[in-house]
Scaffold this active site. Structure first.
Site, mmCIF file in Angstrom:
data_model
loop_
_atom_site.group_PDB
_atom_site.id
_atom_site.type_symbol
_atom_site.label_atom_id
_atom_site.label_comp_id
_atom_site.label_asym_id
_atom_site.label_seq_id
_atom_site.Cartn_x
_atom_site.Cartn_y
_atom_site.Cartn_z
ATOM 1 C CB SER A 45 11.424 -35.983 1.011
ATOM 2 O OG SER A 45 10.972 -36.900 0.046
ATOM 3 C CE LYS A 88 12.987 -40.255 0.538
ATOM 4 N NZ LYS A 88 12.189 -39.135 0.893
#
Length: 182
Positions: A45, A88
């Site tokens: 990701s 993230k």
């Protein structure tokens, strides 16, 4: 002071070593709890910035003594499994308005442009846009937008500042990629 209490030099040497080792362990645990932590990157990701299997050092002090900033790469416990960290990038902080239009993100009326995500994002997730980031929270996205469970999904949502474990500081594994992460 130790010389007066312990006359045997061998015993005194052992006690001094035990004290030094004890203090080193104490310092290690204090630094680990309040300053640095090692995290494992799982999944793609954050590709191309971080890769599956990378190991990074998190700067906990940056979060304890300051607020997350746009562009920071942060780690937080995944809501479905708190023992697992998610890593993230912060794209919105308190008061920012995040919108999703025509396969791209717009923050405060300006299209989000970054050096790592040039593809059209095919999923806006299941949260409603435009979204205003609440006080004490951040909006996060993976750099590989099409392979990331992030703030676009209600299972993650905006992340509470208090839940952030630390800001990614450096990659320590693999050694050929050792260095600062931006």
């Amino acid at each position: 002071m130790l010389k007066k209490r312990i006359s045997n030099p061998v015993v005194r040497g052992l006690v001094e070593w035990a004290i030094a080792i004890g203090l080193a362990f104490l310092l290690f645990f204090v630094l680990r709890m309040y300053v640095f932590r090692v995290a494992h990157v799982s999944g793609e990701s954050m590709h191309p910035t971080l890769h599956d299997g990378d190991r990074v050092i998190l700067n906990r002090a940056a979060i304890v003594f300051g607020e997350p900033q746009v562009g920071d790469i942060v780690a937080y416990p995944y809501p479905g499994n708190p023992s697992e960290y998610h890593i993230k990038r912060v794209i919105g902080v308190y008061g920012d308005v995040v919108d999703f239009v025509n396969g791209g993100f717009i923050v405060n009326g300006t299209p989000l442009e970054d050096d790592f995500s040039h593809e059209v994002v095919w999923s806006m997730g299941n949260v409603y846009f435009p979204l205003t980031v609440e006080e004490g929270r951040v909006f996060v996205l993976g750099d590989n937008r099409n392979a990331s469970k992030d703030s676009r999904y209600s299972t993650v949502g905006t992340v509470a500042n208090d839940d952030i474990i630390g800001r990614v500081l450096v990659r320590i594994w693999p050694f050929d990629s050792l260095g600062q992460v931006e």
